[in-house]
Design a protein around this motif. Structure first.
Motif, PDB file in Angstrom:
ATOM      1  N   MET A  18     -41.552  18.117  40.073  1.00 38.71           N
ATOM      2  CA  MET A  18     -42.465  18.996  40.804  1.00 38.71           C
ATOM      3  C   MET A  18     -41.971  20.434  40.801  1.00 38.71           C
ATOM      4  O   MET A  18     -42.766  21.370  40.693  1.00 38.71           O
ATOM      5  CB  MET A  18     -42.633  18.500  42.236  1.00 38.71           C
ATOM      6  CG  MET A  18     -43.458  17.260  42.363  1.00 38.71           C
ATOM      7  SD  MET A  18     -43.565  16.764  44.088  1.00 38.71           S
ATOM      8  CE  MET A  18     -43.826  15.027  43.913  1.00 38.71           C
ATOM      9  N   GLU A  22     -44.003  23.573  39.334  1.00 35.75           N
ATOM     10  CA  GLU A  22     -44.238  24.793  40.105  1.00 35.75           C
ATOM     11  C   GLU A  22     -43.724  26.023  39.360  1.00 35.75           C
ATOM     12  O   GLU A  22     -44.361  27.079  39.383  1.00 35.75           O
ATOM     13  CB  GLU A  22     -43.539  24.702  41.463  1.00 35.75           C
ATOM     14  CG  GLU A  22     -44.212  23.791  42.445  1.00 35.75           C
ATOM     15  CD  GLU A  22     -43.466  23.720  43.770  1.00 35.75           C
ATOM     16  OE1 GLU A  22     -42.461  24.437  43.936  1.00 35.75           O
ATOM     17  OE2 GLU A  22     -43.899  22.941  44.623  1.00 35.75           O
ATOM     18  N   GLN A  35     -46.841  24.351  45.088  1.00 36.83           N
ATOM     19  CA  GLN A  35     -47.904  23.368  45.272  1.00 36.83           C
ATOM     20  C   GLN A  35     -47.602  22.567  46.530  1.00 36.83           C
ATOM     21  O   GLN A  35     -46.521  22.010  46.682  1.00 36.83           O
ATOM     22  CB  GLN A  35     -47.987  22.432  44.070  1.00 36.83           C
ATOM     23  CG  GLN A  35     -49.144  21.473  44.146  1.00 36.83           C
ATOM     24  CD  GLN A  35     -49.223  20.574  42.929  1.00 36.83           C
ATOM     25  OE1 GLN A  35     -48.233  20.380  42.238  1.00 36.83           O
ATOM     26  NE2 GLN A  35     -50.387  20.035  42.683  1.00 36.83           N
ATOM     27  N   SER A  36     -48.567  22.513  47.436  1.00 40.66           N
ATOM     28  CA  SER A  36     -48.349  21.788  48.687  1.00 40.66           C
ATOM     29  C   SER A  36     -48.457  20.282  48.446  1.00 40.66           C
ATOM     30  O   SER A  36     -49.008  19.824  47.437  1.00 40.66           O
ATOM     31  CB  SER A  36     -49.350  22.226  49.748  1.00 40.66           C
ATOM     32  OG  SER A  36     -50.641  21.766  49.425  1.00 40.66           O
ATOM     33  N   LEU A  37     -47.941  19.536  49.395  1.00 38.01           N
ATOM     34  CA  LEU A  37     -47.993  18.080  49.308  1.00 38.01           C
ATOM     35  C   LEU A  37     -49.437  17.588  49.297  1.00 38.01           C
ATOM     36  O   LEU A  37     -49.779  16.659  48.563  1.00 38.01           O
ATOM     37  CB  LEU A  37     -47.217  17.465  50.474  1.00 38.01           C
ATOM     38  CG  LEU A  37     -47.078  15.959  50.518  1.00 38.01           C
ATOM     39  CD1 LEU A  37     -46.335  15.466  49.284  1.00 38.01           C
ATOM     40  CD2 LEU A  37     -46.356  15.527  51.776  1.00 38.01           C
ATOM     41  N   GLU A  39     -52.078  19.212  48.139  1.00 30.77           N
ATOM     42  CA  GLU A  39     -52.656  19.505  46.826  1.00 30.77           C
ATOM     43  C   GLU A  39     -52.193  18.496  45.782  1.00 30.77           C
ATOM     44  O   GLU A  39     -52.978  18.047  44.936  1.00 30.77           O
ATOM     45  CB  GLU A  39     -52.270  20.911  46.386  1.00 30.77           C
ATOM     46  CG  GLU A  39     -52.904  22.015  47.177  1.00 30.77           C
ATOM     47  CD  GLU A  39     -52.333  23.373  46.805  1.00 30.77           C
ATOM     48  OE1 GLU A  39     -51.387  23.431  45.982  1.00 30.77           O
ATOM     49  OE2 GLU A  39     -52.818  24.376  47.338  1.00 30.77           O
ATOM     50  N   ALA A  40     -50.900  18.150  45.828  1.00 29.48           N
ATOM     51  CA  ALA A  40     -50.367  17.181  44.862  1.00 29.48           C
ATOM     52  C   ALA A  40     -50.996  15.812  45.060  1.00 29.48           C
ATOM     53  O   ALA A  40     -51.355  15.132  44.091  1.00 29.48           O
ATOM     54  CB  ALA A  40     -48.847  17.098  44.996  1.00 29.48           C
ATOM     55  N   TRP A  41     -51.150  15.399  46.322  1.00 25.24           N
ATOM     56  CA  TRP A  41     -51.749  14.100  46.614  1.00 25.24           C
ATOM     57  C   TRP A  41     -53.221  14.090  46.210  1.00 25.24           C
ATOM     58  O   TRP A  41     -53.708  13.128  45.607  1.00 25.24           O
ATOM     59  CB  TRP A  41     -51.589  13.790  48.087  1.00 25.24           C
ATOM     60  CG  TRP A  41     -52.049  12.438  48.526  1.00 25.24           C
ATOM     61  CD1 TRP A  41     -52.493  11.407  47.743  1.00 25.24           C
ATOM     62  CD2 TRP A  41     -52.111  11.956  49.860  1.00 25.24           C
ATOM     63  NE1 TRP A  41     -52.816  10.327  48.510  1.00 25.24           N
ATOM     64  CE2 TRP A  41     -52.593  10.640  49.815  1.00 25.24           C
ATOM     65  CE3 TRP A  41     -51.797  12.516  51.085  1.00 25.24           C
ATOM     66  CZ2 TRP A  41     -52.778   9.879  50.952  1.00 25.24           C
ATOM     67  CZ3 TRP A  41     -51.979  11.754  52.216  1.00 25.24           C
ATOM     68  CH2 TRP A  41     -52.465  10.446  52.152  1.00 25.24           C
ATOM     69  N   LEU A  73     -48.579  18.216  55.277  1.00 22.02           N
ATOM     70  CA  LEU A  73     -49.263  18.321  53.990  1.00 22.02           C
ATOM     71  C   LEU A  73     -49.284  19.748  53.456  1.00 22.02           C
ATOM     72  O   LEU A  73     -49.548  19.956  52.272  1.00 22.02           O
ATOM     73  CB  LEU A  73     -50.686  17.777  54.101  1.00 22.02           C
ATOM     74  CG  LEU A  73     -50.785  16.262  54.265  1.00 22.02           C
ATOM     75  CD1 LEU A  73     -52.216  15.860  54.567  1.00 22.02           C
ATOM     76  CD2 LEU A  73     -50.268  15.536  53.046  1.00 22.02           C
ATOM     77  N   ALA A  77     -44.484  20.308  47.948  1.00 18.97           N
ATOM     78  CA  ALA A  77     -44.333  18.907  47.555  1.00 18.97           C
ATOM     79  C   ALA A  77     -42.916  18.594  47.077  1.00 18.97           C
ATOM     80  O   ALA A  77     -42.363  17.543  47.396  1.00 18.97           O
ATOM     81  CB  ALA A  77     -45.345  18.559  46.473  1.00 18.97           C
ATOM     82  N   ALA A  81     -40.443  15.734  48.802  1.00 16.89           N
ATOM     83  CA  ALA A  81     -39.924  14.626  47.995  1.00 16.89           C
ATOM     84  C   ALA A  81     -38.403  14.691  47.886  1.00 16.89           C
ATOM     85  O   ALA A  81     -37.721  13.670  47.998  1.00 16.89           O
ATOM     86  CB  ALA A  81     -40.559  14.636  46.606  1.00 16.89           C
TER      87      ALA A  81
END
Length: 104
Positions: A18, A22, A35-37, A39-41, A73, A77, A81
């Motif tokens: 990730m 980014e 990238q936010s969590l 957005e990734a999800w 969220l 990300a 993680a």
């Protein structure tokens, strides 16, 4: 313990991937764009993101979704993680001391 360590290392590897993603997107954009969590999800599985959000908001407890989950969220990300992976690796590396038998 073993499963926790493996899951922790997988999360750490995902965090590195990730962070690389980014970096590539930020170089293309010309400025840092993490990238936010959320957005990734949503990019991985938009229907599960929408369904879990509706479930938590409607069926469980609305304040759990709005102030808490949306705040988490919005975090990057890779940081989430990497933090979870590091915690799992550190917590699951400790083993209880072995008992020594004495033959008296």
């Amino acid at each position: 313990m073993f499963i926790g360590r493996v899951l922790g290392w997988l999360l750490l590897i995902a965090a590195v991937v990730m962070a690389g993603s980014e970096t590539v997107h930020s170089l293309a954009a010309g400025h840092w764009t993490p990238q936010s969590l959320g957005e990734a999800w949503a990019a991985l599985d938009p229907t599960s993101f929408r369904d879990i959000g509706a479930f938590v908001r409607d069926d469980l407890w609305a304040p759990l979704w709005d102030p808490f989950a949306l705040t988490v969220l919005d975090w990057p990300a890779g940081t989430v993680a990497g933090g979870l992976g590091l915690i799992l690796v550190l917590l699951c590396r400790f083993r209880p001391p072995k008992r020594r038998r004495s033959f008296r």
